[in-house]
Design a protein around this motif. Structure first.
Motif, mmCIF file in Angstrom:
data_model
loop_
_atom_site.group_PDB
_atom_site.id
_atom_site.type_symbol
_atom_site.label_atom_id
_atom_site.label_comp_id
_atom_site.label_asym_id
_atom_site.label_seq_id
_atom_site.Cartn_x
_atom_site.Cartn_y
_atom_site.Cartn_z
ATOM 1 N N LEU A 186 0.824 -1.214 0.000
ATOM 2 C CA LEU A 186 0.000 0.000 0.000
ATOM 3 C C LEU A 186 0.856 1.261 0.000
ATOM 4 O O LEU A 186 2.011 1.237 0.441
ATOM 5 N N PRO A 187 0.315 2.371 -0.474
ATOM 6 C CA PRO A 187 1.057 3.638 -0.421
ATOM 7 C C PRO A 187 1.400 4.013 1.013
ATOM 8 O O PRO A 187 0.593 3.814 1.927
ATOM 9 N N GLY B 174 -9.667 -2.573 1.091
ATOM 10 C CA GLY B 174 -8.422 -2.189 0.442
ATOM 11 C C GLY B 174 -7.385 -1.562 1.342
ATOM 12 O O GLY B 174 -6.386 -1.027 0.854
ATOM 13 N N PHE B 175 -7.579 -1.630 2.668
ATOM 14 C CA PHE B 175 -6.608 -1.086 3.598
ATOM 15 C C PHE B 175 -5.465 -2.073 3.877
ATOM 16 O O PHE B 175 -4.497 -1.728 4.535
ATOM 17 N N GLY B 176 -5.611 -3.328 3.396
ATOM 18 C CA GLY B 176 -4.631 -4.354 3.695
ATOM 19 C C GLY B 176 -4.932 -5.025 5.017
ATOM 20 O O GLY B 176 -5.017 -6.229 5.126
ATOM 21 N N ALA B 177 -5.102 -4.236 6.042
ATOM 22 C CA ALA B 177 -5.487 -4.705 7.374
ATOM 23 C C ALA B 177 -6.017 -3.499 8.132
ATOM 24 O O ALA B 177 -6.018 -2.383 7.609
ATOM 25 N N LEU C 279 -3.677 2.795 7.481
ATOM 26 C CA LEU C 279 -2.435 3.580 7.527
ATOM 27 C C LEU C 279 -2.644 5.089 7.680
ATOM 28 O O LEU C 279 -2.035 5.705 8.561
ATOM 29 N N PRO C 280 -3.467 5.741 6.854
ATOM 30 C CA PRO C 280 -3.599 7.201 6.998
ATOM 31 C C PRO C 280 -4.079 7.624 8.384
ATOM 32 O O PRO C 280 -3.676 8.676 8.890
ATOM 33 N N SER C 281 -4.931 6.796 9.006
ATOM 34 C CA SER C 281 -5.468 7.125 10.331
ATOM 35 C C SER C 281 -4.420 7.030 11.425
ATOM 36 O O SER C 281 -4.644 7.517 12.539
ATOM 37 N N LEU C 282 -3.280 6.400 11.132
ATOM 38 C CA LEU C 282 -2.211 6.254 12.117
ATOM 39 C C LEU C 282 -1.127 7.310 11.927
ATOM 40 O O LEU C 282 -0.019 7.174 12.427
#
Length: 411
Positions: free
Chosen positions: A85-86, A374-377, A394-397
């Motif tokens: 993921l990006p 689509g977040f991967g996890a 990821l973006p939320s972290l």
């Protein structure tokens, strides 16, 4: 615990400077090692399952606790997806230049150290570690005592794998203490922990929210609803109901209450009854549902708010969309809500007026999941409204750091 948190803080500074490529290589190596050593993980998990049987844990809890080769390979595969993921770290979310020539950039940076408190699910150990590391964060894990052996085995594999990468193994800390005071201590480590994320039942989340002095990214329980409108296609409605209720009843995005329009029920009651019986779905219904569905038992007030995590289903019959929306907004937990209808305007009204992190038109609530979307996890499903909502990926972290560049400007 304090020393572990200090080590995590130091490791987070190293992590923040690592390139995307280095982090990805490390995650893929961890995934490879989890698969290679799955038998040791399953052996440890069996010890937890045996203790669970002795203590009489219910089927839903045992399902969340249980691992298999497929589940180990699945969360290892989730790490590879996260690696692909990006990377949000370093992303410039916005930029502008002031009239005085000062350049301003809003840049995504890691939160720092994440404290993760969770119950039963050993897969959360991997998901949380993977998402934290990819987003440049260290993580302090506090799993439930019921999964202690499983979690220790998983973390041992992660540490051994990280020792062979550029990511310091201290970036993943695991608290082995089963003493309740350990949770309270973690909740107040403002000097070393930047955010707490609880994942589990309502009582755990309530304890964290009420006692934490560290900021909390609140995840929530899932009292999820499906509204079958008068203009719902019968095949779509029944297929969605069955999937949302029976695919994995013990997870938070499973259906707990079906709200059915009276007209639809009158026309399709035979098909509905046959479907419910075929799939062994126990019904707790209102007066109309009990009169219509032979095996239904009367629902209590508690049933409308209950997260069953089983094949039990509350059923409420309504005369229209407004009644359905009112019921969801009163009893829902802001998690996932769905409507089945062929009327697009009805669907738009539902989407606008229902308060939840995830809303579905003609689709199952089971898609509220980091991997499925689509977040991967995901670390959890946030039901709050500040910072992050829905699957916490990821973006939320990450958070924002403002970077200013000038040529001697003063104010």
């Amino acid at each position: 615990m304090t020393e572990q948190a200090i080590q995590a803080k130091k490791a987070s500074r190293v992590l923040a400077a690592l390139s995307t490529e280095v982090k990805n290589e490390a995650l893929i190596h961890v995934a490879d090692q989890l698969e290679a050593k799955y038998e040791a993980i399953l052996k440890a998990n069996e010890a937890d399952l045996q203790k669970g049987r002795e203590k009489g844990y219910d089927d839903a809890y045992m399902d969340r606790l249980s691992l298999s080769k497929n589940r180990v390979f699945s969360f290892a595969g989730g790490l590879r997806k996260v690696a692909g993921l990006p990377d949000p770290v370093g992303e410039v979310s916005s930029s502008w230049t002031l009239e005085n020539g000062l350049d301003v950039e809003a840049v995504r940076v890691p939160l720092g150290v994440i404290g993760m408190i969770y119950e039963a699910r050993p897969n959360v150990t991997v998901d949380a570690a993977g998402l934290a590391l990819k987003s440049g964060n260290a993580v302090v894990l506090k799993g439930g005592s019921s999964a202690l052996s499983s979690n220790k085995a998983i973390v041992n594999v992660i540490h051994e794998a990280l020792d062979e990468t550029a990511i310091p193994k201290e970036a993943v800390q695991f608290i082995e203490s089963t003493d309740r005071s350990a949770v309270n201590e973690l909740l107040t480590m403002k000097e070393h922990i930047d955010v707490i994320i609880p994942r589990g039942g309502g009582s755990l989340i309530k304890t964290v929210v009420e006692n934490a002095t560290v900021p909390v990214l609140e995840t929530g329980v899932g009292n999820c609803h499906l509204y079958i409108d008068a203009e719902a296609d019968v095949e779509k409605a029944l297929a969605i109901l069955v999937n949302a209720k029976t695919d994995r009843p013990a997870v938070c995005n499973a259906l707990e209450t079906a709200i059915i329009h009276q007209d639809w029920l009158n026309e399709h009651k035979d098909a509905l009854i046959e479907t419910l019986l075929t799939h062994n779905i126990a019904v707790h219904g209102d007066d109309t549902a009990v009169k219509t569905i032979p095996h239904a038992i009367p629902a209590t007030e508690e049933d409308w708010a209950n997260e069953y995590l089983s094949l039990d289903l509350a059923v409420k019959v309504v005369s229209g969309l407004d009644d359905a929306i009112d019921h969801i907004n009163e009893y829902g937990t802001n998690h996932s809500e769905a409507i089945v209808t062929e009327n697009k305007q009805t669907a738009r009204t539902f989407m606008t007026q229902v308060d939840a992190a995830a809303l579905y038109h003609n689709a199952s609530t089971r898609f509220t999941d980091g991997e499925a979307l689509g977040f991967g996890a995901e670390i959890g499903i946030s039901t709050q409204k500040l910072h992050a909502r829905g699957p916490v990926g990821l973006p939320s972290l990450t958070t924002i750091k403002y970077i200013m560049s000038g040529d001697g400007q003063v104010r």
